[in-house]
Scaffold this motif. Structure first.
Motif, PDB file in Angstrom:
ATOM      1  N   HIS A 147      21.810  -9.482  46.996  1.00 18.73           N
ATOM      2  CA  HIS A 147      21.888  -8.038  47.241  1.00 18.73           C
ATOM      3  C   HIS A 147      23.163  -7.444  46.646  1.00 18.73           C
ATOM      4  CE1 HIS A 147      18.255  -8.205  49.543  1.00 18.73           C
ATOM      5  NE2 HIS A 147      18.758  -9.111  50.334  1.00 18.73           N
ATOM      6  N   GLU A 148      24.219  -8.217  46.702  1.00 18.25           N
ATOM      7  CA  GLU A 148      25.482  -7.802  46.082  1.00 18.25           C
ATOM      8  C   GLU A 148      25.278  -7.588  44.563  1.00 18.25           C
ATOM      9  OE1 GLU A 148      29.282 -10.543  45.092  1.00 18.25           O
ATOM     10  OE2 GLU A 148      28.500 -10.727  47.139  1.00 18.25           O
ATOM     11  N   TYR A 149      24.577  -8.516  43.920  1.00 22.81           N
ATOM     12  CA  TYR A 149      24.332  -8.402  42.476  1.00 22.81           C
ATOM     13  C   TYR A 149      23.446  -7.198  42.154  1.00 22.81           C
ATOM     14  CZ  TYR A 149      25.898 -13.333  42.333  1.00 22.81           C
ATOM     15  OH  TYR A 149      26.601 -14.507  42.458  1.00 22.81           O
TER      16      TYR A 149
ATOM     17  N   TRP B 250      24.701 -16.462  37.701  1.00 22.08           N
ATOM     18  CA  TRP B 250      25.049 -15.088  38.058  1.00 22.08           C
ATOM     19  C   TRP B 250      26.400 -14.971  38.764  1.00 22.08           C
ATOM     20  CZ3 TRP B 250      22.662 -10.095  37.979  1.00 22.08           C
ATOM     21  CH2 TRP B 250      21.574 -10.015  37.100  1.00 22.08           C
ATOM     22  N   ARG B 251      26.984 -16.088  39.170  1.00 23.36           N
ATOM     23  CA  ARG B 251      28.328 -16.015  39.766  1.00 23.36           C
ATOM     24  C   ARG B 251      29.372 -15.621  38.719  1.00 23.36           C
ATOM     25  NH1 ARG B 251      29.034 -18.415  44.792  1.00 23.36           N
ATOM     26  NH2 ARG B 251      27.171 -19.448  45.591  1.00 23.36           N
ATOM     27  N   ASN B 252      29.037 -15.847  37.462  1.00 21.84           N
ATOM     28  CA  ASN B 252      29.959 -15.553  36.357  1.00 21.84           C
ATOM     29  C   ASN B 252      29.890 -14.062  36.025  1.00 21.84           C
ATOM     30  OD1 ASN B 252      31.275 -15.303  33.883  1.00 21.84           O
ATOM     31  ND2 ASN B 252      30.381 -17.170  33.020  1.00 21.84           N
ATOM     32  N   THR B 253      31.002 -13.362  36.195  1.00 19.39           N
ATOM     33  CA  THR B 253      31.025 -11.912  35.948  1.00 19.39           C
ATOM     34  C   THR B 253      30.690 -11.580  34.491  1.00 19.39           C
ATOM     35  OG1 THR B 253      33.407 -12.051  35.609  1.00 19.39           O
ATOM     36  CG2 THR B 253      32.653 -11.352  37.787  1.00 19.39           C
ATOM     37  N   LYS B 254      31.001 -12.492  33.563  1.00 21.77           N
ATOM     38  CA  LYS B 254      30.681 -12.246  32.155  1.00 21.77           C
ATOM     39  C   LYS B 254      29.167 -12.246  31.927  1.00 21.77           C
ATOM     40  CE  LYS B 254      34.925 -14.244  30.240  1.00 21.77           C
ATOM     41  NZ  LYS B 254      35.465 -15.445  29.588  1.00 21.77           N
ATOM     42  N   VAL B 255      28.475 -13.126  32.634  1.00 28.15           N
ATOM     43  CA  VAL B 255      26.997 -13.163  32.546  1.00 28.15           C
ATOM     44  C   VAL B 255      26.440 -11.821  33.001  1.00 28.15           C
ATOM     45  CG1 VAL B 255      24.905 -14.144  33.576  1.00 28.15           C
ATOM     46  CG2 VAL B 255      26.732 -15.645  32.787  1.00 28.15           C
ATOM     47  N   ARG B 256      26.912 -11.360  34.150  1.00 24.69           N
ATOM     48  CA  ARG B 256      26.396 -10.106  34.692  1.00 24.69           C
ATOM     49  C   ARG B 256      26.699  -8.939  33.751  1.00 24.69           C
ATOM     50  NH1 ARG B 256      28.889 -12.062  39.427  1.00 24.69           N
ATOM     51  NH2 ARG B 256      30.077 -10.156  39.817  1.00 24.69           N
TER      52      ARG B 256
ATOM     53  N   ILE C 148      17.965 -15.100  41.511  1.00 21.51           N
ATOM     54  CA  ILE C 148      19.172 -15.132  40.660  1.00 21.51           C
ATOM     55  C   ILE C 148      20.407 -15.681  41.379  1.00 21.51           C
ATOM     56  CG2 ILE C 148      18.401 -13.313  39.084  1.00 21.51           C
ATOM     57  CD1 ILE C 148      20.147 -11.327  40.647  1.00 21.51           C
ATOM     58  N   SER C 149      20.435 -15.596  42.707  1.00 19.16           N
ATOM     59  CA  SER C 149      21.619 -16.071  43.439  1.00 19.16           C
ATOM     60  C   SER C 149      21.355 -17.464  44.009  1.00 19.16           C
ATOM     61  CB  SER C 149      21.952 -15.098  44.576  1.00 19.16           C
ATOM     62  OG  SER C 149      22.975 -15.635  45.393  1.00 19.16           O
ATOM     63  N   LYS C 150      22.155 -18.439  43.589  1.00 19.84           N
ATOM     64  CA  LYS C 150      21.988 -19.817  44.048  1.00 19.84           C
ATOM     65  C   LYS C 150      23.111 -20.182  45.021  1.00 19.84           C
ATOM     66  CE  LYS C 150      18.971 -20.203  40.508  1.00 19.84           C
ATOM     67  NZ  LYS C 150      19.044 -18.929  39.774  1.00 19.84           N
ATOM     68  N   THR C 151      22.831 -21.114  45.917  1.00 15.90           N
ATOM     69  CA  THR C 151      23.895 -21.617  46.788  1.00 15.90           C
ATOM     70  C   THR C 151      24.923 -22.341  45.921  1.00 15.90           C
ATOM     71  OG1 THR C 151      22.608 -23.625  47.100  1.00 15.90           O
ATOM     72  CG2 THR C 151      22.416 -21.962  48.807  1.00 15.90           C
ATOM     73  N   LYS C 152      26.134 -22.416  46.404  1.00 13.55           N
ATOM     74  CA  LYS C 152      27.190 -23.063  45.613  1.00 13.55           C
ATOM     75  C   LYS C 152      27.105 -24.582  45.759  1.00 13.55           C
ATOM     76  CE  LYS C 152      31.778 -21.513  44.250  1.00 13.55           C
ATOM     77  NZ  LYS C 152      32.899 -20.653  44.621  1.00 13.55           N
ATOM     78  N   ASP C 153      26.567 -25.021  46.896  1.00 13.41           N
ATOM     79  CA  ASP C 153      26.532 -26.450  47.207  1.00 13.41           C
ATOM     80  C   ASP C 153      25.184 -27.032  46.792  1.00 13.41           C
ATOM     81  OD1 ASP C 153      26.668 -28.940  48.227  1.00 13.41           O
ATOM     82  OD2 ASP C 153      26.944 -28.349  50.324  1.00 13.41           O
ATOM     83  N   PHE C 154      25.182 -27.869  45.755  1.00 14.55           N
ATOM     84  CA  PHE C 154      23.930 -28.457  45.268  1.00 14.55           C
ATOM     85  C   PHE C 154      23.756 -29.899  45.747  1.00 14.55           C
ATOM     86  CE2 PHE C 154      24.737 -25.107  42.086  1.00 14.55           C
ATOM     87  CZ  PHE C 154      23.532 -24.446  42.180  1.00 14.55           C
TER      88      PHE C 154
ATOM     89  N   TYR D 225      28.054 -19.962  31.630  1.00 17.85           N
ATOM     90  CA  TYR D 225      26.944 -19.008  31.625  1.00 17.85           C
ATOM     91  C   TYR D 225      25.708 -19.609  32.302  1.00 17.85           C
ATOM     92  CZ  TYR D 225      28.456 -14.992  28.778  1.00 17.85           C
ATOM     93  OH  TYR D 225      29.054 -13.838  28.321  1.00 17.85           O
ATOM     94  N   TYR D 226      25.713 -20.939  32.466  1.00 18.01           N
ATOM     95  CA  TYR D 226      24.566 -21.645  33.056  1.00 18.01           C
ATOM     96  C   TYR D 226      25.045 -22.525  34.202  1.00 18.01           C
ATOM     97  CZ  TYR D 226      22.168 -19.763  29.033  1.00 18.01           C
ATOM     98  OH  TYR D 226      21.644 -18.881  28.124  1.00 18.01           O
TER      99      TYR D 226
END
Length: 553
Positions: free
Chosen positions: A229-231, A172-178, A204-210, A125-126
């Motif tokens: 925008h997708e979210y 927000w990548r987690n569908t359960k969070v959304r 709310i949308s973060k890059t996957k590569d940190f 979730y985080y």
């Protein structure tokens, strides 16, 4: 374009903690808001935007939420909210809630579970990352000073917090969070609320590569991320489109081209956004608002006019000078001395309200409330951003001296907007009774700047704002007319026209305390003066902070 009720509305923003204390504890509350509905109605507002009232440990004045479907005890109960909503609707007022879903409190059930172990059901979730060479995953900075990453000793990983370390960012990548968020939004909308102001929604949308920026350059703060925008389109489809509501997204680091996507009439995301370009014109490149810089009227006009013209016909503007995060406009872009405070407050109000978009009035703006010159110690302040900045810039890095930082705080601190609403000239300005200490001190000028005095004076800032709200309902050109800036390079005056269906409106305003003469200030042919902050019209001459609005017959 289709017309919507929120385009013709005027929004009044209430910061509940500072609005009205009804139970004598020094903290404003929902019952206090309910008691003042007639005042908001008298002003001519249509919508009340409430800053967060959800259950919260209050690390960032309610923007750290521990339960989205419960009311913070400081503010009352859910029964108090239901009563407020019912009474507001009975008076023809709508209620818009603050939606804070980029992050939660670290005391939210989801996060308390998430940090228990790496394989907890709520872990995802985080946003959790392994250390890199014993350090934080990358160089992202928190908006409240320091790294945006906090090491959690229990599991040996870092979690991301773009704000306070007590505000972990949701994944927000987690569908359960959304789904959890959409369910919560639906719960509130089914209660009958009229929309959402969405806190930092474009983060709310973060890059996957940190990875650290040495390897992969990353922004210091991830605005307008890859899936945002997708979210928002998903949120619109699953929730927002099912209700006749108003949505406005707080979107730092956006330009008009971004807003055309976030708030385009056909993009199915939000109704409008709050942009911050005009709020940055007095900021320093290095230290931001903590080293205020002189600003130029031509720059302010250019920025706001760009938003007027580039969104015209394709998306909708929100119009604001003030909110709970910004210093008071009359102290910032006007003149808050006793001689010119009211005149410049009216001028600034008119310059904003006659542009195209939905206007927002922040509590106290309509009586010309000012920044707090009377707070002389850092101990007088409550805002986490201000206190952290003082510690970092003065005590730790020694970039600024104490006097330099206090001058910056007097100019820029969010607490300038958060002092109690000034209702009258009694002790505590009528916000709380005598003998009760408000959660933050009252501005010392409450004896002259207050609602009671404003309502007793037919020439007050309040009645000027009331008149603007009446004119907006009377003349569609104020809401829908096309905007054209005149004399863009002029550093003393701002003049623009609005046009709709063959009718023309012209506003001209003097931003200085000197009298100036301008051809643009002259009356339009076959027009009438519909609003001014002086009793007479001297043609091409504009007196100190004079504003005039002409409308062709």
């Amino acid at each position: 374009m289709d017309k919507h009720w929120w385009q013709e509305a005027v929004v009044y923003q209430v910061y509940p903690r500072s609005f009205q204390d009804s139970n004598d504890d020094g903290i404003g509350d929902l019952e206090g808001v309910r008691q003042r509905l007639d005042y908001i109605k008298k002003l001519g507002a249509d919508v009340i935007w409430l800053n967060p009232i959800y259950r919260s440990p209050n690390d960032d004045n309610g923007y750290d939420i521990s339960n989205y479907e419960s009311i913070m005890p400081d503010f009352g109960t859910m029964a108090d909210f239901d009563k407020l909503l019912k009474d507001a609707h009975a008076k023809g007022l709508k209620i818009v809630m603050d939606l804070v879903v980029n992050h939660t409190s670290d005391e939210h059930h989801w996060f308390m579970e998430s940090r228990k172990s790496r394989d907890n059901a709520y872990r995802d979730y985080y946003i959790w990352q392994d250390p890199v060479d014993g350090h934080a995953p990358n160089d992202w900075q928190s908006s409240f000073s320091g790294s945006a990453w906090q090491l959690d000793e229990t599991t040996g990983q870092y979690y991301l917090h773009l704000f306070s370390k007590k505000q972990p960012d949701l994944n927000w990548r987690n569908t359960k969070v959304r789904k959890s968020i959409y369910d919560m939004m639906t719960w509130w909308l089914d209660k009958g609320i009229d929309g959402f102001r969405m806190d930092v929604i474009n983060l709310i949308s973060k890059t996957k590569d940190f990875a650290p920026s040495a390897a992969h350059p990353v922004p210091r703060r991830p605005a307008n991320g890859p899936h945002v925008h997708e979210y928002l389109q998903e949120m619109n489809k699953q929730v927002l489109s099912k209700y006749d509501i108003m949505t406005v997204g707080e979107t730092p680091s956006v330009h008009p081209k971004d807003a055309l996507q976030y708030a385009g009439f056909n993009t199915h995301e939000l109704d409008m956004v709050f942009q911050f370009e005009h709020m940055g014109i007095d900021s320093d490149k290095e230290l931001g608002k903590w080293r205020p810089q002189p600003w130029q009227l031509s720059q302010l006009k250019t920025i706001m006019s760009k938003w007027q013209t580039e969104l015209n016909g394709q998306a909708w503007n929100s119009l604001y000078w003030n909110n709970h995060d910004q210093p008071r406009v009359v102290s910032r872009f006007g003149n808050d001395t006793p001689e010119f405070r009211e005149r410049s407050a009216k001028m600034l109000g008119a310059v904003l309200h006659f542009q195209q978009g939905t206007p927002y009035i922040y509590q106290g703006e309509e009586i010309g409330m000012t920044n707090v010159a009377s707070f002389n110690s850092i101990e007088d302040y409550r805002d986490i951003e201000t206190l952290n900045a003082y510690r970092e810039l003065v005590e730790e890095k020694k970039v600024l001296t104490h006097p330099e930082m206090m001058a910056a705080i007097h100019h820029s601190s969010r607490d300038n907007a958060r002092t109690p609403m000034q209702w009258d000239n009694s002790v505590n300005a009528g916000f709380a009774p005598e003998g009760v200490d408000p959660w933050i001190a009252v501005n010392a000028n409450f004896d002259t700047v207050n609602v009671k005095a404003a309502l007793a004076d037919p020439n007050s800032v309040f009645y000027f704002y009331q008149k603007m709200n009446e004119l907006r309902k009377q003349y569609p050109i104020i809401t829908y007319g096309d905007y054209t800036l005149l004399a863009p390079e002029d550093e003393q005056t701002w003049t623009y026209t609005r046009q709709l269906d063959g009718q023309t409106l012209k506003l001209t305003a003097n931003f200085t305390k000197e009298a100036v003469t301008r051809d643009e200030a002259a009356e339009l042919p076959d027009s009438q003066l519909i609003l001014s902050n002086y009793d007479d019209d001297q043609g091409k001459q504009l007196r100190a902070y004079e504003v005039k609005v002409y409308l062709t017959k």
